[in-house]
Design a protein around this motif. Structure first.
Motif, PDB file in Angstrom:
ATOM      1  N   HIS A  37      30.093  52.744  25.678  1.00 43.03           N
ATOM      2  CA  HIS A  37      30.824  52.031  24.634  1.00 43.03           C
ATOM      3  C   HIS A  37      29.863  51.624  23.524  1.00 43.03           C
ATOM      4  O   HIS A  37      28.649  51.647  23.690  1.00 43.03           O
ATOM      5  N   THR A  38      30.445  51.292  22.380  1.00 41.70           N
ATOM      6  CA  THR A  38      29.676  50.786  21.247  1.00 41.70           C
ATOM      7  C   THR A  38      29.886  49.285  21.211  1.00 41.70           C
ATOM      8  O   THR A  38      31.018  48.812  21.137  1.00 41.70           O
ATOM      9  N   THR A  39      28.784  48.548  21.274  1.00 44.05           N
ATOM     10  CA  THR A  39      28.875  47.095  21.367  1.00 44.05           C
ATOM     11  C   THR A  39      28.729  46.395  20.020  1.00 44.05           C
ATOM     12  O   THR A  39      29.106  45.240  19.881  1.00 44.05           O
ATOM     13  N   ALA A  40      28.174  47.095  19.035  1.00 47.45           N
ATOM     14  CA  ALA A  40      28.002  46.511  17.704  1.00 47.45           C
ATOM     15  C   ALA A  40      27.939  47.631  16.679  1.00 47.45           C
ATOM     16  O   ALA A  40      27.473  48.734  16.977  1.00 47.45           O
ATOM     17  N   SER A  41      28.421  47.346  15.477  1.00 42.42           N
ATOM     18  CA  SER A  41      28.401  48.336  14.406  1.00 42.42           C
ATOM     19  C   SER A  41      28.298  47.619  13.066  1.00 42.42           C
ATOM     20  O   SER A  41      28.924  46.572  12.874  1.00 42.42           O
ATOM     21  N   GLY A  63      20.797  52.107  26.756  1.00 41.35           N
ATOM     22  CA  GLY A  63      21.418  51.878  25.463  1.00 41.35           C
ATOM     23  C   GLY A  63      20.495  52.341  24.359  1.00 41.35           C
ATOM     24  O   GLY A  63      19.290  52.511  24.563  1.00 41.35           O
ATOM     25  N   PHE A  64      21.061  52.578  23.193  1.00 41.93           N
ATOM     26  CA  PHE A  64      20.256  52.988  22.046  1.00 41.93           C
ATOM     27  C   PHE A  64      21.003  52.660  20.760  1.00 41.93           C
ATOM     28  O   PHE A  64      22.213  52.459  20.764  1.00 41.93           O
ATOM     29  N   ASP A  65      20.239  52.608  19.682  1.00 37.01           N
ATOM     30  CA  ASP A  65      20.811  52.377  18.360  1.00 37.01           C
ATOM     31  C   ASP A  65      20.882  53.700  17.618  1.00 37.01           C
ATOM     32  O   ASP A  65      19.905  54.451  17.587  1.00 37.01           O
TER      33      ASP A  65
END
Length: 139
Positions: A37-41, A63-65
């Protein structure tokens, strides 16, 4: 080497564009599989603007950005961006069935071409499902 993935979204161009570029929407669709999932954008959609999405395994194991800089933006038509040493472009085309979205990106050397193509296509398929479901709810 460049890889292209594409989809057709049965929704108006304004809806597709908005969902592709709005952090609240990106968090809903930006995953290649159900265990991610994407936790922040964050998105500053303009030439020279920055974007980033934090992608994480739901079990917390990794996790990664994914981040970069927009290099060209033509509303409802084109987004080009750089991420690290690589570039990508997203072309939005209105067609009778809705909107064709084509993403072309430079391949990296860590994963196979097939893995990269499958991963980016899976995210684009998730985007399509999200936008079409959201469009049905709103209509």
């Amino acid at each position: 080497m460049q890889i292209t993935v594409e989809t057709t979204v049965a929704a108006p161009i304004a809806t597709v564009w908005h969902a592709y570029n709005t952090p609240e929407d990106i968090i809903q669709w930006n995953a290649a599989s159900d265990d991610w999932h994407t936790t922040a954008s964050q998105v500053d959609l303009r030439e020279g603007g920055q974007f980033s999405s934090r992608m994480e395994a739901k079990d917390g194991s990794f996790g990664f950005d994914f981040a970069g800089t927009f290099t060209k933006v033509i509303e409802h038509e084109l987004i080009e961006y750089a991420f690290g040493e690589r570039t990508a472009k997203v072309v939005f085309s209105s067609i009778p069935e809705g909107v064709k979205v084509a993403v072309t990106f430079e391949a990296e050397e860590t994963h196979s071409i097939e893995q990269q193509q499958q991963g980016w296509q899976a995210i684009l398929n998730s985007f399509t499902r999200y936008v079409e479901a959201k469009t049905k709810i709103l209509s």
